[in-house]
Design an enzyme around this catalytic site. Structure first.
Site: not given
Length: 151
Positions: A43-44
């Site tokens: 998802w960073e």
């Protein structure tokens, strides 16, 4: 871009595994080191980067943030209460960013149990519970109005 782990720095504490919202940080059973099992699903959010006490997790930066051929180093400095980002460009230039780990004092955000139960009208609203209060927007958030049918 996804996160990656420097195996020589990782001590296998598991903080990244505990905090990863997409459950893709795992501990290798043979080497007892963390690794990202599915980089494409990252998802960073950088939660693992911020949680790692060994500074063993880095992220590959976006092209608009740091052009190709760069390196990004993240440093968690708990005693200062900051996260530092250091970008080293191909030509040797360096850019540093520093931000607080938290923007609010610990314990100042009330838990949901401490807040009033939303009314029936609030439950039908598009707003999240207590959203206008937290965002300091008088009169609530702007909403879309249904178009009138004057055809």
């Amino acid at each position: 871009m996804p996160t990656f782990v420097y195996m020589t720095r990782c001590d296998g504490c598991g903080h990244c595994v505990d905090i990863c919202p997409s459950d893709i940080m795992h501990i290798d059973k043979t080497y007892r080191r963390a690794y990202n099992i599915e980089p494409n699903m990252c998802w960073e959010c950088y939660s693992c980067v911020k949680a790692c006490p060994q500074n063993a997790i880095d992220a590959r930066g976006y092209a608009d943030f740091a052009p190709l051929g760069h390196s990004v180093r993240v440093l968690r400095e708990e005693e200062k209460g900051t996260i530092s980002w250091k970008i080293l460009f191909q030509d040797g230039r360096e850019k540093n960013f520093e931000s607080p780990i938290r923007t609010t004092e610990w314990g100042t955000i009330p838990s949901p149990a401490e807040l009033d139960v939303p009314s029936a009208e609030a439950m039908k609203s598009q707003e999240l519970a207590h959203e206008p209060d937290a965002l300091n927007i008088d009169g609530g958030l702007p909403t879309l109005k249904a178009a009138s049918q004057n055809n």
